[in-house]
Structures are given as structure tokens and as C-alpha cells.
Motif scaffolding. Structure first.
Motif, short mmCIF file in Angstrom:
data_model
loop_
_atom_site.label_atom_id
_atom_site.label_comp_id
_atom_site.label_asym_id
_atom_site.label_seq_id
_atom_site.Cartn_x
_atom_site.Cartn_y
_atom_site.Cartn_z
N GLY A 348 -23.25 7.19 40.20
CA GLY A 348 -22.33 6.21 39.62
C GLY A 348 -22.19 4.97 40.49
N LEU A 349 -22.07 5.17 41.81
CA LEU A 349 -21.94 4.03 42.73
C LEU A 349 -23.19 3.15 42.67
CD1 LEU A 349 -20.35 5.51 45.99
CD2 LEU A 349 -19.22 4.12 44.24
N LYS A 350 -24.36 3.79 42.69
CA LYS A 350 -25.61 3.00 42.67
C LYS A 350 -25.72 2.20 41.38
CE LYS A 350 -28.53 5.62 45.84
NZ LYS A 350 -29.64 6.58 45.99
N ASN A 351 -25.34 2.82 40.27
CA ASN A 351 -25.43 2.12 39.00
C ASN A 351 -24.42 0.97 38.93
OD1 ASN A 351 -26.94 1.87 36.65
ND2 ASN A 351 -25.42 2.98 35.43
N LEU A 352 -23.24 1.22 39.47
CA LEU A 352 -22.22 0.17 39.50
C LEU A 352 -22.69 -1.01 40.36
CD1 LEU A 352 -19.41 -0.88 38.78
CD2 LEU A 352 -18.48 0.47 40.67
N ILE A 353 -23.29 -0.72 41.50
CA ILE A 353 -23.82 -1.78 42.36
C ILE A 353 -24.89 -2.58 41.62
CG2 ILE A 353 -25.24 -2.23 44.43
CD1 ILE A 353 -23.70 0.19 45.75
N THR A 354 -25.76 -1.89 40.88
CA THR A 354 -26.80 -2.57 40.10
C THR A 354 -26.18 -3.52 39.09
OG1 THR A 354 -28.26 -0.66 40.32
CG2 THR A 354 -28.78 -2.20 38.55
N VAL A 355 -25.13 -3.05 38.39
CA VAL A 355 -24.46 -3.90 37.39
C VAL A 355 -23.82 -5.12 38.07
CG1 VAL A 355 -22.54 -3.98 35.75
CG2 VAL A 355 -24.12 -2.04 35.72
N LEU A 356 -23.14 -4.89 39.19
CA LEU A 356 -22.50 -6.01 39.92
C LEU A 356 -23.56 -7.00 40.40
CD1 LEU A 356 -19.85 -4.02 42.00
CD2 LEU A 356 -19.39 -5.50 40.03
N GLN A 357 -24.69 -6.48 40.88
CA GLN A 357 -25.78 -7.35 41.35
C GLN A 357 -26.32 -8.20 40.20
OE1 GLN A 357 -26.60 -7.32 44.86
NE2 GLN A 357 -27.42 -9.26 44.15
N ASN A 358 -26.44 -7.58 39.01
CA ASN A 358 -26.91 -8.32 37.83
C ASN A 358 -25.93 -9.42 37.45
OD1 ASN A 358 -29.25 -6.84 37.59
ND2 ASN A 358 -28.40 -5.40 36.10
N ILE A 359 -24.63 -9.14 37.58
CA ILE A 359 -23.62 -10.16 37.29
C ILE A 359 -23.78 -11.32 38.27
CG2 ILE A 359 -21.13 -10.66 37.35
CD1 ILE A 359 -20.68 -7.74 36.40
N LEU A 360 -24.04 -11.00 39.51
CA LEU A 360 -24.19 -12.03 40.55
C LEU A 360 -25.45 -12.86 40.34
CD1 LEU A 360 -22.75 -12.94 43.16
CD2 LEU A 360 -24.21 -11.35 44.42
#
Length: 362
Positions: A348-360
Motif C-alpha cells: 500500500g505504501l509503495k503504491n501510494l508513493i507511486t500515485v503521489l509521484q505521478n501527481i508531482l
């Protein structure tokens, strides 16, 4: 919203969270007692404290001695207009001892938990333009799919004027620290536990020194920009006018942005925002950018001074490096001893980081 969760704000700067009925309440209390035991010398638990609200034991009202409350740090207290998001982490929101009925109930609430690895439980975002909060409840998060989760989460980082990329970047760094902790421990597994994200939504322009920014983000002002009085136009938003001998660049805002700043004036009456002055003072040791709250890459994109990649805004001195963002783990009614890594939480953390990175990145 907090009171619905049975969380009361105490004037002393703590919050009171009513203990849930057994076995959940006692389990959460036991978790906090274990992590915050004054005799604790387990480096993993000692590090974990950095990612939790501080714990001050339990409290009961004199009038109802059988009601027990956890006394916890109020993570939102230091913020003027706190923007808050609660994200449940993991692939399963039921614990290993859950009945078939409980499993069915949890899975049906959000069938995508297994695939996405997290669920937005709610958010409250301050909009500078209207001086008001927008809130989303748990139905909002459950409506998000793999395709819409990125836009769904990016809503949390939007001030009504701009995407707060500084906050997204700081959030990624904080979540990465928690991920590192999880990758190094095999003694606890967390189910139905959340990350609480908090950042400052109010509009306060501040001055920040480039020398304080982490090395990776440091950019020298290219000498070429500071020669003579060229008038350059970028994106029809910002004109760079007459750099003076001592290397100041005055930037004035054209029509497109001046409307945006006129609106901001209402929320930032302390500071005159209808005219933006972006000063870059170019002295070797002491680069200072004075910027207003919401000039982000969105408004400085394309060919706008690509060397000045980052414009920093709203960063009080004490938390400049973290953009005044808190990310804390909360809700521990389903934490169990283990001898394996918590793969569901890590996923879950890794996927959340991926989503945040995509937003950035977008």
C-alpha cells in the motif's frame, strides 16, 4: 468530523480518543503502551515513535471514571488552516482473526483494497479563494478506482488556486521514511491502520534562503539572466523586466495572474498580492527568493526560466525542509505481533508513493 470519530480536542494541546470496545480498544492501548514504555530499548519501536502522535497515557473524566480515553498529541495544533487527509493503508482492512462475516463486510466496503493497497477515508482541504474548507467523507474515497485515484488524491493538494507541489514532494519524503521502517521490521503487522496527512493551507508568503534547501534542489541563478535590461516574456504570465546592476530581477504579473492575486488579497490581507514581485537576489552565499504563496511550476512552466526550477512558498523557518507537512500513523486497534514483514502495508505504501509521484510529475 473529528468528534464523529470520538476524538475530542483538549485545551492542553492533546486530543482524547475514546477507547473502542474490547478487543479493539485494549489492543490499541496496549500498542501505545508498548511503543511508549519508558523502559523500551528496542531501536525499531523507538524509531516508530517518530511516525506516531505522541502518547500521554489514558484519561478518564471524573464524572465517568469507566470511560477511558487515549491522550494523544494533536498533530494539527501547530497549523493555522490545517488541511487533513486520512488514508487507510494495506491490502486487507480486516485482521487475521476476523470472522467470515467481518471479512465479507470489509471487502464489500471497498473491493479495490487488495489491488490499490490504500483507501482515502476522508479529507478536509482549505481553499484560499473562498476562505473555506471543502470536506470529503468516506464515500468519496470508496468511489475512487485505479483510473481515478490519482485525481482523487490530488484534490487534497489543491488550494483552489494551484497544486501545492511542495506539499506533495514533502509528503513523498515522509511516506518513504515510514516505508523504510516497515522494510526493516518483522515484529508487527498493521491492519485497518491509517496515515494522517496534515499541511498548512493558509496563505502566508515567506522568505526562504536557497542555501537552506537540500542540495538536490539547489539551483544557481544563471549569470546570463542578469545581464542588462532585456525584457523577456514567458507564457504571457510573467515578464522579467530590467534586471538591475545588483542582480535583482523584478517580475510583474500580467492580466492572467493579476486576477488570481486580486482574489488572494482577501485571504492574505497582511500582504499586497495583486502585484507580485519575484525578487532573485544574486549574491554568492545568500540567495533569497521572496515569493508569494502560489506561484508553482504550473504558472512557471514551459520555457519559464527552466533553471529556476523550484519556487518555494509558505515555508516557516522551523520546517522549511519539510514544507510544513506532517505524516503520522494512526489507528492501531488491529496491530498484531508477527515474525514476518508486513507485505500488505508495504504494498500500500509503495503504491501510494507511486500515485503521489505521478501527481508531482504531471
Amino acid at each position: 468530523n473529528a468528534s464523529l470519530l470520538g476524538i475530542l480536542q483538549h485545551p492542553d494541546g492533546t486530543v482524547l480518543k475514546q477507547l473502542q470496545p474490547p478487543p479493539r480498544g485494549p489492543r490499541e492501548q496496549e500498542f501505545y503502551n508498548k511503543v511508549y514504555d519508558s523502559d523500551c530499548c528496542d531501536s525499531i519501536l523507538l524509531e516508530l515513535r517518530e511516525y506516531l502522535p505522541k502518547y500521554f497515557g489514558v484519561w478518564s473524566p471524573p464524572t465517568a471514571p469507566n470511560d477511558t480515553y487515549l491522550k494523544l498529541e494533536d498533530v494539527t495544533r501547530k497549523f493555522n488552516k490545517p488541511c487533513i487527509m486520512d488514508v487507510k493503508i494495506g491490502q486487507k482492512s480486516y485482521d487475521p482473526y476476523a470472522s467470515a462475516e467481518k471479512i465479507q463486510q470489509q471487502v464489500s466496503k471497498y473491493p479495490l483494497m487488495e489491488e490499490i493497497g490504500f483507501l482515502v477515508l476522508g479529507m478536509r482541504v482549505y481553499h484560499v479563494s473562498s476562505d473555506s474548507y471543502e470536506t470529503q467523507n468516506q464515500h468519496y474515497g470508496r468511489s475512487l478506482t485505479k483510473e481515478t485515484v490519482k485525481d482523487g488524491i490530488s484534490k487534497f493538494f489543491h488550494s483552489g488556486y494551484c497544486l501545492r507541489k511542495d506539499v506533495v514532494a514533502a509528503s513523498i519524503q515522509k511516506v518513504e521514511k515510514i516505508l523504510e521502517w516497515f522494510e526493516g521490521q518483522t515484529q508487527l503487522n498493521f491492519y485497518a491502520s491509517s496515515l494522517l496527512f496534515v499541511y498548512e493551507g493558509s496563505c502566508q508568503a515567506t522568505t526562504m534562503r536557497l542555501s537552506d534547501v537540500t542540495l538536490a534542489e539547489k539551483r544557481r541563478v544563471p549569470k546570463g539572466l542578469l545581464s542588462g535590461g532585456d525584457v523577456l516574456e514567458y507564457n504571457n504570465n510573467i515578464h522579467v523586466i530590467n534586471s538591475t546592476e545588483n542582480g535583482k530581477i523584478e517580475a510583474s504579473v500580467s492580466k492572467g495572474l493579476s486576477k488570481f492575486y486580486a482574489l488572494q488579497k482577501k485571504a492574505c490581507s497582511k500582504r499586497h498580492h495583486s502585484q507580485l514581485s519575484l525578487k532573485v537576489e544574486n549574491s554568492e552565499q545568500d540567495n533569497v527568493w521572496k515569493t508569494s504563496t502560489c506561484i508553482t511550476q504550473e504558472h512557471l512552466n514551459g520555457n519559464v526560466l527552466p533553471q529556476l526550477e523550484k519556487v518555494f512558498y509558505h515555508m516557516p523557518a522551523e520546517t522549511k525542509e519539510s514544507a510544513n507537512v506532517e505524516v503520522r500513523m494512526i489507528d492501531f486497534a488491529h496491530v498484531f505481533p508477527s515474525n514476518t514483514r508486513d507485505e500488505g502495508y508495504i504494498y500500500g505504501l509503495k503504491n501510494l508513493i507511486t500515485v503521489l509521484q505521478n501527481i508531482l510529475d504531471n
